[in-house]
Design an enzyme around this catalytic site. Structure first.
Site, PDB file in Angstrom:
ATOM      1  N   GLU A  29       0.847  -1.199   0.000  1.00 12.38           N
ATOM      2  CA  GLU A  29       0.000   0.000   0.000  1.00 12.38           C
ATOM      3  C   GLU A  29       0.885   1.251   0.000  1.00 12.38           C
ATOM      4  O   GLU A  29       1.771   1.393   0.849  1.00 12.38           O
ATOM      5  CB  GLU A  29      -0.920  -0.022   1.236  1.00 12.38           C
ATOM      6  N   ILE A  45     -22.829   2.619   0.558  1.00 12.84           N
ATOM      7  CA  ILE A  45     -24.072   1.868   0.292  1.00 12.84           C
ATOM      8  C   ILE A  45     -23.769   0.528  -0.375  1.00 12.84           C
ATOM      9  O   ILE A  45     -22.975   0.461  -1.319  1.00 12.84           O
ATOM     10  CB  ILE A  45     -25.005   2.670  -0.651  1.00 12.84           C
ATOM     11  N   HIS A  47     -25.373  -1.478  -2.752  1.00 12.34           N
ATOM     12  CA  HIS A  47     -26.487  -1.269  -3.681  1.00 12.34           C
ATOM     13  C   HIS A  47     -27.225  -2.576  -3.967  1.00 12.34           C
ATOM     14  O   HIS A  47     -26.654  -3.664  -3.860  1.00 12.34           O
ATOM     15  CB  HIS A  47     -25.960  -0.674  -4.997  1.00 12.34           C
ATOM     16  N   LYS A 247     -26.319   8.623  -9.782  1.00 14.61           N
ATOM     17  CA  LYS A 247     -27.499   8.231  -9.007  1.00 14.61           C
ATOM     18  C   LYS A 247     -28.061   9.439  -8.278  1.00 14.61           C
ATOM     19  O   LYS A 247     -29.067   9.339  -7.583  1.00 14.61           O
ATOM     20  CB  LYS A 247     -27.128   7.138  -8.009  1.00 14.61           C
ATOM     21  N   ILE A 332     -12.689   0.852 -11.100  1.00 15.79           N
ATOM     22  CA  ILE A 332     -13.618   0.363 -10.072  1.00 15.79           C
ATOM     23  C   ILE A 332     -14.334   1.556  -9.429  1.00 15.79           C
ATOM     24  O   ILE A 332     -14.064   1.955  -8.304  1.00 15.79           O
ATOM     25  CB  ILE A 332     -12.915  -0.542  -9.046  1.00 15.79           C
ATOM     26  N   SER A 334     -18.290   3.377  -8.664  1.00 21.66           N
ATOM     27  CA  SER A 334     -19.478   2.833  -8.013  1.00 21.66           C
ATOM     28  C   SER A 334     -20.155   1.857  -8.973  1.00 21.66           C
ATOM     29  O   SER A 334     -20.189   2.120 -10.173  1.00 21.66           O
ATOM     30  CB  SER A 334     -20.440   3.977  -7.681  1.00 21.66           C
ATOM     31  N   CYS A 399     -13.609   8.278  23.888  1.00 21.43           N
ATOM     32  CA  CYS A 399     -14.401   9.135  22.986  1.00 21.43           C
ATOM     33  C   CYS A 399     -15.842   9.122  23.489  1.00 21.43           C
ATOM     34  O   CYS A 399     -16.521   8.095  23.390  1.00 21.43           O
ATOM     35  CB  CYS A 399     -14.314   8.606  21.554  1.00 21.43           C
ATOM     36  N   CYS A 434     -17.935  16.080  18.291  1.00 25.65           N
ATOM     37  CA  CYS A 434     -16.889  17.056  18.637  1.00 25.65           C
ATOM     38  C   CYS A 434     -15.671  16.915  17.741  1.00 25.65           C
ATOM     39  O   CYS A 434     -14.733  17.705  17.854  1.00 25.65           O
ATOM     40  CB  CYS A 434     -16.515  16.955  20.112  1.00 25.65           C
TER      41      CYS A 434
HETATM   42  C1  LIG Z   1     -18.207   9.832  -4.045  1.00 26.55           C
HETATM   43  C2  LIG Z   1     -18.241   8.326  -4.154  1.00 26.55           C
HETATM   44  C3  LIG Z   1     -19.359   7.603  -3.770  1.00 26.55           C
HETATM   45  C4  LIG Z   1     -19.385   6.223  -3.892  1.00 26.55           C
HETATM   46  N1  LIG Z   1     -20.440   5.543  -3.373  1.00 26.55           N
HETATM   47  C5  LIG Z   1     -20.450   4.192  -3.451  1.00 26.55           C
HETATM   48  C6  LIG Z   1     -21.505   3.452  -2.852  1.00 26.55           C
HETATM   49  O1  LIG Z   1     -22.349   4.001  -2.150  1.00 26.55           O
HETATM   50  N2  LIG Z   1     -21.540   2.110  -3.049  1.00 26.55           N
HETATM   51  C7  LIG Z   1     -20.584   1.467  -3.795  1.00 26.55           C
HETATM   52  O2  LIG Z   1     -20.703   0.270  -3.980  1.00 26.55           O
HETATM   53  N3  LIG Z   1     -19.533   2.135  -4.311  1.00 26.55           N
HETATM   54  C8  LIG Z   1     -19.431   3.475  -4.138  1.00 26.55           C
HETATM   55  N4  LIG Z   1     -18.373   4.160  -4.627  1.00 26.55           N
HETATM   56  C9  LIG Z   1     -17.294   3.418  -5.297  1.00 26.55           C
HETATM   57  C10 LIG Z   1     -16.347   2.780  -4.287  1.00 26.55           C
HETATM   58  O3  LIG Z   1     -16.014   3.667  -3.256  1.00 26.55           O
HETATM   59  C11 LIG Z   1     -15.076   2.349  -5.026  1.00 26.55           C
HETATM   60  O4  LIG Z   1     -15.441   1.587  -6.139  1.00 26.55           O
HETATM   61  C12 LIG Z   1     -14.146   1.529  -4.135  1.00 26.55           C
HETATM   62  O5  LIG Z   1     -13.900   2.152  -2.912  1.00 26.55           O
HETATM   63  C13 LIG Z   1     -12.830   1.317  -4.883  1.00 26.55           C
HETATM   64  O6  LIG Z   1     -11.962   0.617  -4.042  1.00 26.55           O
HETATM   65  P1  LIG Z   1     -10.519   0.217  -4.536  1.00 26.55           P
HETATM   66  O7  LIG Z   1      -9.975  -0.732  -3.554  1.00 26.55           O
HETATM   67  O8  LIG Z   1     -10.588  -0.209  -5.979  1.00 26.55           O
HETATM   68  O9  LIG Z   1      -9.717   1.610  -4.582  1.00 26.55           O
HETATM   69  P2  LIG Z   1      -8.956   2.426  -3.371  1.00 26.55           P
HETATM   70  O10 LIG Z   1      -9.745   2.415  -2.139  1.00 26.55           O
HETATM   71  O11 LIG Z   1      -8.602   3.721  -3.957  1.00 26.55           O
HETATM   72  O12 LIG Z   1      -7.687   1.534  -3.143  1.00 26.55           O
HETATM   73  C14 LIG Z   1      -6.561   1.590  -3.996  1.00 26.55           C
HETATM   74  C15 LIG Z   1      -5.322   1.679  -3.136  1.00 26.55           C
HETATM   75  O13 LIG Z   1      -4.183   1.553  -3.971  1.00 26.55           O
HETATM   76  C16 LIG Z   1      -3.165   2.362  -3.436  1.00 26.55           C
HETATM   77  N5  LIG Z   1      -2.204   2.657  -4.494  1.00 26.55           N
HETATM   78  C17 LIG Z   1      -2.353   3.472  -5.554  1.00 26.55           C
HETATM   79  N6  LIG Z   1      -1.232   3.488  -6.296  1.00 26.55           N
HETATM   80  C18 LIG Z   1      -0.357   2.648  -5.699  1.00 26.55           C
HETATM   81  C19 LIG Z   1       0.979   2.259  -5.973  1.00 26.55           C
HETATM   82  N7  LIG Z   1       1.670   2.727  -7.039  1.00 26.55           N
HETATM   83  N8  LIG Z   1       1.595   1.390  -5.127  1.00 26.55           N
HETATM   84  C20 LIG Z   1       0.939   0.901  -4.033  1.00 26.55           C
HETATM   85  N9  LIG Z   1      -0.330   1.255  -3.733  1.00 26.55           N
HETATM   86  C21 LIG Z   1      -0.966   2.108  -4.553  1.00 26.55           C
HETATM   87  C22 LIG Z   1      -3.921   3.592  -2.970  1.00 26.55           C
HETATM   88  O14 LIG Z   1      -3.174   4.330  -2.021  1.00 26.55           O
HETATM   89  C23 LIG Z   1      -5.189   3.011  -2.416  1.00 26.55           C
HETATM   90  O15 LIG Z   1      -5.147   2.801  -1.021  1.00 26.55           O
HETATM   91  C24 LIG Z   1     -18.298   5.546  -4.483  1.00 26.55           C
HETATM   92  C25 LIG Z   1     -17.149   6.277  -4.848  1.00 26.55           C
HETATM   93  C26 LIG Z   1     -17.103   7.643  -4.647  1.00 26.55           C
HETATM   94  C27 LIG Z   1     -15.850   8.378  -4.930  1.00 26.55           C
END
Ligand SMILES: Cc1cc2nc3c(=O)[nH]c(=O)nc-3n(C[C@H](O)[C@H](O)[C@H](O)COP(=O)(O)OP(=O)(O)OC[C@H]3O[C@@H](n4cnc5c(N)ncnc54)[C@H](O)[C@@H]3O)c2cc1C
Length: 475
Positions: A29, A45, A47, A247, A332, A334, A399, A434
Site C-alpha cells: 500500500e 451503500i 447497492h 445516481k 472500479i 461505483s 471518545c 466534537c
Molecule cells: C463519491 C463516491 C461515492 C461512492 N459511493 C459508493 C456506494 O455508495 N456504493 C458502492 O458500492 N460504491 C461506491 N463508490 C465506489 C467505491 O467507493 C469504489 O469503487 C471503491 O472504494 C474502490 O476501491 P478500490 O480498492 O478499488 O480503490 P482504493 O480504495 O482507492 O484503493 C486503492 C489503493 O491503492 C493504493 N495505491 C495506488 N497506487 C499505488 C501504488 N503505485 N503502489 C501501491 N499502492 C498504490 C492507494 O493508495 C489506495 O489505497 C463511491 C465512490 C465515490 C468516490
C-alpha cells in the site's frame, strides 16, 4: 509470492480470497493507512444491483457482491445494515424513471424490489417530501463502513500468514522470466510470481508500469455533508430518480446512526483534490432538501468531506489479465464497494484459475473468522460488567461522542494502528460530534504509551502530519 498492489476494499478482499488458497500473499500500500484511498470517501451503500447497465460486468458483480455481504459481515465481524433503499419520484415526469428501473431490475435478474405508492412510502419514511408519488423500494440494499471491511480483511490476511506493508508505493517493474521484480519508492524490491493491480484511481498508471494499457482513469469528485445522530431523517437510503451520469444526491443513514447528504459529481483535474467547495456544498443542500426537507444544515452538521470516483469513458469495470502473470482490476467506480466481494471471487476463481490456468487448492489451516472488540453500544450492561472485571480499560471511556473505550483503542493499536486516523477509522473514536476536540490528546497519549513513539512523532495520517512539535502539559 502473490503481490496485491493497493489496500482499498477491493484489493484487501482480493488478497483475503487468494489467502484462502495461498499463504504467501503480500499487500503493498502506497499510503500510511489501510483503505484510505477511494474506499475512505464514499456513500457506504451496498447497492441492490437493479440499476446497472444490463450485461455489464458492473451489473453482474454488483448483485453477486450484495449477496456476499452477509458472509463478509459474519466472517470479518463488520457491521452491515440492510436498511433498504427508495428511489423516489417527486413528480409526474419522474414516474417514468421508476418504470425504467423496474425494467432494468428484471433484466438484471433482481427480484427483491417493490413499487410503493405514496401512502406506503410516507408511512415508511415520514420525513420525506410530501409531494413524493411513488418509490422503487429495494429491501436488500444496505450500508457498511468500507474502510472497516478493508481493515478487517487485511487483518485476516495477516492472521493467515500474509503480509500487509504500508508506505510501499510501486514505482517500477521489471519482468524476470515468468516473474516480476517490483521496485518501491522507499528503495525496496520484491519478486512476485503473480501481481494483482488494484490501485484505485492510479490503476491505469500502475498498469503502464507492466507495459499494459487499461482505460484511462479520470477523477470525478463527490462532496458530502455528514450530519449528526440526534435527529431522525430517514430509515432507508433515499435516492432521487437517477440522471444519465449519476445516481444523484442522496440521504444515507450511516451504520453508526448519523446521515450523509451528497454526493455531487463533477470532474476535477487532480487525483488528489479532496477539497470541498462552496458551490458543491450548496448543490448538496439544495438537492437533498428536495428529498428530505427536514435536514438541518444549520445546527446538525458534523463535517463536510469529498471523495474521488475512478471514472473511465467505458463506465464499466475493467478486470482482466495483462501481459504475463498480472491482473489489472481497474475502473472500479461505483458500485465498487458493493461488488468488491464478488470481484475478489471473479479474480480468483475465473481469472487466476481458469484464464491463467493456475491450479489452487483450499488451505486446510485457513482461519475464516476474524474477531473485533465490540463497540460499547452493541452489548448490554451485564456483558460490560463482566468484561470490565477482567480488563479495566473496557470501563475507561475515551471518545464520549461515539462511546469508544480505551480497550478498543488499545486493540486497534495492537492490530497495527499507528496514527490518529488509523485509530479513528478502526474504532470511530474522534469521528463524532466534537470531531476529536476532547479525545485526540488522550488517543495520542495512548498511541505513544503503547508503541513507544514520542507524542511529537505521532501522525494524523500521512508523513509530515504531526499534531504537536514538543512536549505539552495535557500529554
Ligand atoms: C463519491 C463516491 C461515492 C461512492 N459511493 C459508493 C456506494 O455508495 N456504493 C458502492 O458500492 N460504491 C461506491 N463508490 C465506489 C467505491 O467507493 C469504489 O469503487 C471503491 O472504494 C474502490 O476501491 P478500490 O480498492 O478499488 O480503490 P482504493 O480504495 O482507492 O484503493 C486503492 C489503493 O491503492 C493504493 N495505491 C495506488 N497506487 C499505488 C501504488 N503505485 N503502489 C501501491 N499502492 C498504490 C492507494 O493508495 C489506495 O489505497 C463511491 C465512490 C465515490 C468516490
Amino acid at each position: 509470492m502473490i503481490a496485491v498492489i493497493g489496500s482499498g476494499i477491493v484489493g484487501s478482499l482480493i488478497a483475503r480470497e487468494i489467502n484462502k488458497y495461498i499463504e504467501d500473499v503480500f499487500i503493498f500500500e502506497a499510503r500510511n493507512g489501510i483503505g484510505t484511498g477511494v474506499t475512505k470517501g464514499n456513500s457506504g451503500i451496498i447497492h441492490g444491483g437493479y440499476d446497472d447497465t444490463p450485461g455489464s460486468l458492473r451489473s453482474e458483480l454488483c448483485y453477486k457482491g450484495n449477496k456476499l455481504y452477509d458472509e463478509i459481515s459474519q466472517e470479518l465481524s463488520v457491521e452491515v445494515k440492510r436498511v433498504g433503499s427508495h428511489v423516489v419520484a417527486l413528480n409526474e415526469d419522474e414516474l417514468k424513471a421508476i418504470d425504467e428501473l423496474e425494467e432494468r431490475a428484471i433484466q438484471n435478474g433482481v427480484k427483491e424490489y417493490e413499487i410503493l405508492d405514496k401512502v406506503e412510502l410516507l408511512e415508511m419514511e415520514p420525513n420525506l417530501n410530501k409531494s413524493a408519488l411513488k418509490s422503487f423500494y429495494c429491501p436488500i440494499a444496505g450500508v457498511t463502513e468500507p474502510w472497516e471491511v478493508a481493515m478487517q480483511a487485511t487483518k485476516s490476511v495477516e492472521i493467515n500468514g500474509g503480509k500487509v506493508l504500508k508506505n510501499k508505493k510501486l514505482v517500477e517493474v521489471k519482468k524476470k522470466d515468468n516473474k516480476f521484480e517490483l521496485f518501491f519508492e522507499d528503495g525496496s524490491s520484491y519478486i512476485a510470481d503473480l501481481v494483482i493491480n488494484v490501485a484505485g484511481l492510479y490503476a491505469d498508471e500502475v498498469a503502464k508500469l507492466f507495459g499494459d494499457e487499461v482505460p484511462y482513469i479520470f477523477p470525478v469528485k463527490g462532496e458530502y455533508y455528514l450530519l449528526g445522530k440526534d435527529i431522525k431523517y430517514a430509515n432507508a437510503v433515499i435516492f432521487p430518480t437517477p440522471s444519465k451520469l449519476t445516481k444523484g444526491c442522496l440521504v444515507v443513514p450511516t451504520v453508526d446512526g448519523g446521515y450523509l447528504a451528497g454526493p455531487t459529481a463533477h470532474g476535477v483535474k487532480s487525483k488528489q483534490d479532496l477539497s470541498t467547495t462552496q458551490e458543491g456544498l450548496l448543490e448538496v443542500r439544495e438537492k437533498s432538501l428536495r428529498l428530505v426537507p427536514t435536514l438541518d444544515f444549520s445546527r446538525n452538521v458534523i463535517k463536510t468531506f469529498a471523495g474521488l470516483r475512478p471514472e473511465t469513458k467505458e463506465k464499466d469495470f475493467h478486470i482482466d489479465v495483462g501481459g504475463g502473470n498480472v491482473i489489472h482490476v481497474s475502473g472500479i467506480r461505483s458500485p465498487g464497494l458493493t461488488a468488491a466481494p464478488a470481484i475478489a471471487k471473479y479474480v480468483v476463481e475465473y481469472l487466476i484459475q481458469e484464464k491463467l490456468h493456475i491450479n489452487l487448492q483450499k488451505r486446510k489451516n485457513y482461519i475464516g473468522q476474524i474477531e473485533k472488540v465490540p463497540h460499547l453500544v452493541e452489548k448490554d450492561y451485564d456483558y460490560w460488567e463482566r468484561v470490565i472485571q477482567e480488563d479495566p480499560d473496557a470501563g475507561e471511556m475515551i471518545c464520549y461522542c461515539n462511546k469508544i473505550t480505551k480497550k478498543e483503542i488499545k486493540e486497534a493499536i495492537k492490530n497495527g494502528a499507528r496514527t490518529l486516523d488509523d485509530v479513528k477509522f478502526a474504532t470511530r473514536a474522534s469521528f463524532g460530534e466534537c470531531q476529536g476536540s476532547f479525545c485526540i490528546p488522550k488517543i495520542l497519549k495512548i498511541i505513544s504509551e503503547e508503541t513507544g513513539l514520542k507524542p511529537e512523532e505521532v501522525l494524523q495520517n500521512e508523513k509530515g502530519s504531526w499534531i504537536i512539535n514538543s512536549e505539552v502539559r495535557a500529554i
